[in-house]
Design an enzyme around this catalytic site. Structure first.
Site, short mmCIF file in Angstrom:
data_model
loop_
_atom_site.label_atom_id
_atom_site.label_comp_id
_atom_site.label_asym_id
_atom_site.label_seq_id
_atom_site.Cartn_x
_atom_site.Cartn_y
_atom_site.Cartn_z
N LEU A 280 -73.27 -18.40 9.45
CA LEU A 280 -72.75 -18.85 10.75
C LEU A 280 -73.60 -18.35 11.92
O LEU A 280 -73.09 -17.87 12.92
CB LEU A 280 -71.29 -18.43 10.93
CG LEU A 280 -70.33 -18.93 9.84
CD1 LEU A 280 -68.94 -18.33 10.02
CD2 LEU A 280 -70.26 -20.45 9.86
N HIS A 281 -74.92 -18.51 11.78
CA HIS A 281 -75.84 -18.10 12.83
C HIS A 281 -76.77 -19.25 13.26
O HIS A 281 -77.99 -19.06 13.36
CB HIS A 281 -76.69 -16.92 12.37
CG HIS A 281 -75.89 -15.74 11.93
ND1 HIS A 281 -76.36 -14.80 11.04
CD2 HIS A 281 -74.64 -15.34 12.27
CE1 HIS A 281 -75.44 -13.88 10.84
NE2 HIS A 281 -74.38 -14.18 11.58
N PRO A 282 -76.24 -20.46 13.52
CA PRO A 282 -77.12 -21.56 13.95
C PRO A 282 -77.74 -21.24 15.31
O PRO A 282 -77.10 -20.67 16.18
CB PRO A 282 -76.17 -22.76 14.03
CG PRO A 282 -74.83 -22.16 14.30
CD PRO A 282 -74.83 -20.86 13.54
#
Length: 569
Positions: free
Chosen positions: A489-491
């Site tokens: 969850l690090h776009p």
């Protein structure tokens, strides 16, 4: 009070948007409007304020935009689920609450790009320190002194003590954490005083965005303390559909308000996009800023041809290496449904117990090979075997390590597929698409197994549950990652700062190249993803951007020396 004309319109009340709102509205002469598409972060909403409830908003349409990638060609055609916060505070209201700056050499890499020298570590460090409140000692949770900086003497020069982001150090009192920290040393890796201090490389208790047993989101840290300012207005359930232009100057935005969806327009001197790495490029494209040929093919009239919009997408992929535990010391009993009312009541009235922790209390960073200059693997240790979204817990007691490479050279894209702003854009991450990525994945699993197989775990380990002993060869490991890998969850990086033709944002002003009055301040502006959770870098970026937008003299660079594996000449 509503104004006819605002000085700043902030699109997105997430992490960066909340920080900007607080800083820009500090001058009473600035009229600031925040438009957030999601719901308010109600004080009574246990799901976003109780740290241990972090799995519950994920996948819930009331809190989560519920994005999904296109079939990933190197992941067996799987669609990878991506949670993004749909609430005031954005993803800081639903994330894992882990605070990690990244390695100083991440920012040296930023600063080495053309036009980016004011984004090197010396220029970013003062803004990290500005936003932090690290007064609590690492032993606070165990009743230690609360008025001393954490970490060793060297780390005190790296940390801030007066900012809005109060940080709690993980207590790591569960015996499984003790075994983990002993095991990493047996495997030949160091401990460090503070992964956000002088030396990131090594293992330590983690900083977390918690305050007295409660999630401290960007909204609670920055926005709520200043909501009474007469020059600041926040509108929730305000879904921005496009940026309005006169020629190439942004003059305001159009948005749908509330459940009825009636379109309204609001005008401002400057529009700042803070929607994150997915929504910001989507909104630019919907508004006519992007690859002109691709926009025209969808019936969007181009305002400015900027081919880098939506390109350069980066992220972290991770897996969970899980072991059964033969001693009843894991958190598994806390997963039982009948316990939840008791856990919730203890948290609600006493702010203590299992509900008061995110349980991601420790981990670390190491190099998986001698070719890299700084850690390329990140470890989160969790004293229970369960997936991040709370699903599919392993039976019985267990523990796990979250592991994945940190600076893969895989690149993806975010592209609109319709003129309808409510249609999610096409996301393609291209995980496992490069030789480097695949090699480091194999290294990651072998290093993790080596750590979990050390004598320190002998009294606890009941064998590997996932991936399991049948997964052994390099190709079997990669097949497992293709089947089981999830986003961390690090776009990021889809509107990257820079000065070349594929950059989107001017690093000196945060203004979108080729247009006026339009800025981007969020994870999409990062040129390269940092080697850790990205909340802290995003908040630093917002703090620094506030000075650029206000025309303030930037903080003086801080040239305090940091640890380097390879000494510079």
């Amino acid at each position: 009070m509503s104004f006819q004309q605002y000085d700043f319109i902030i699109v997105g009340g997430g992490s960066a948007g909340c920080a900007l709102a607080a800083r820009l509205s500090a001058d009473p002469a600035n009229r600031v409007l925040v438009l957030e598409a999601g719901r308010p972060d109600y004080l009574w909403d246990v799901l976003i304020h109780m740290p241990a409830a972090l799995t519950m908003p994920i996948g819930n349409r009331l809190y989560d935009w519920k994005y999904e990638s296109e079939p990933e060609p190197f992941m067996n055609g799987r669609r990878i689920y991506h949670a993004r916060g749909k609430v005031l505070g954005g993803s800081s209201s639903i994330n894992g609450m882990i605070f990690q700056r990244g390695n100083p050499l991440d920012y040296e890499r930023w600063g080495a790009d053309p036009g980016m020298k004011t984004w090197d570590y010396a220029h970013c460090l003062p803004y990290f320190k500005k936003m932090e409140n690290c007064l609590a000692d690492r032993d606070d949770a165990r009743g230690g002194a609360a008025d001393r900086p954490r970490g060793g003497a060297a780390d005190r020069h790296f940390r801030g003590h007066d900012g809005p982001l109060e940080l709690e150090r993980g207590p790591v009192t569960n015996p499984l954490f003790g075994a983990f920290f002993e095991a990493v040393q047996q495997a030949g890796y160091p401990l460090t005083d503070d992964v956000n201090g002088h030396r990131q490389e090594g293992f330590a208790a983690f900083d977390r965005n918690l305050r007295r047993g409660r999630r401290l989101s960007a909204a609670r840290a920055y926005l709520h303390p200043v909501l009474e300012r007469p020059n600041l207005e926040v509108r929730t359930r305000a879904f921005v559909t496009r940026v309005l232009f006169e020629g190439r100057r942004a003059t305001g935005v159009e948005y749908a308000r509330g459940r009825g969806g009636e379109l309204e327009r609001v005008h401002g001197g400057r529009v700042i996009l803070c929607g994150g790495a997915i929504n910001s490029p989507q909104l630019l494209q919907l508004s006519g800023v992007g690859n002109a040929d691709e926009l025209s093919a969808l019936g969007v009239e181009p305002v400015h041809h900027l081919p880098g919009v939506g390109e350069n997408l980066q992220d972290h992929l991770e897996v969970y290496v899980q072991h059964g535990c033969k001693q009843p010391v894991s958190l598994q009993p806390q997963l039982k449904l009948w316990r939840r009312p008791f856990i919730g009541a203890r948290w609600l009235f006493l702010r203590s117990g299992p509900g008061a922790s995110n349980h991601f209390e420790g981990g670390g960073f190491i190099r998986s090979n001698e070719d890299v200059d700084y850690p390329n693997l990140m470890f989160h240790f969790l004293p229970v075997a369960v997936r991040y979204d709370g699903s599919a817990p392993a039976g019985g007691h267990g523990y796990q390590v979250h592991i994945g490479p940190m600076y893969s050279d895989a690149r993806g894209s975010v592209k609109i597929r319709s003129r309808d702003p409510r249609v999610h854009p096409a996301l393609r991450f291209n995980y496992l698409s490069t030789e480097q990525d695949r090699r480091e994945w194999v290294e990651a699993i072998r290093v993790t197994r080596d750590i979990l197989g050390q004598p320190a775990f002998a009294e606890f380990s009941d064998g590997e549950i996932s991936p399991g002993p049948a997964v052994e060869t390099d190709e079997q490991i990669l097949d497992w990652v293709r089947r089981d890998g999830e986003t961390a969850l690090h776009p990021s990086c889809t509107c990257r700062m820079g000065t070349d033709e594929m950059s989107v944002v001017d690093p000196a002003s945060m203004q979108v190249h080729g247009v006026e009055g339009l800025h981007v301040v969020d994870a999409s502006a990062m040129p390269y993803v940092t080697n850790g959770n990205i909340y802290a870098p995003v908040m630093m970026l917002a703090e620094k951007a506030a000075d650029l937008l206000l025309g303030n003299t930037p903080l003086e660079p801080d040239h305090t020396e940091f640890y380097r594996h390879r000494k510079t000449v």
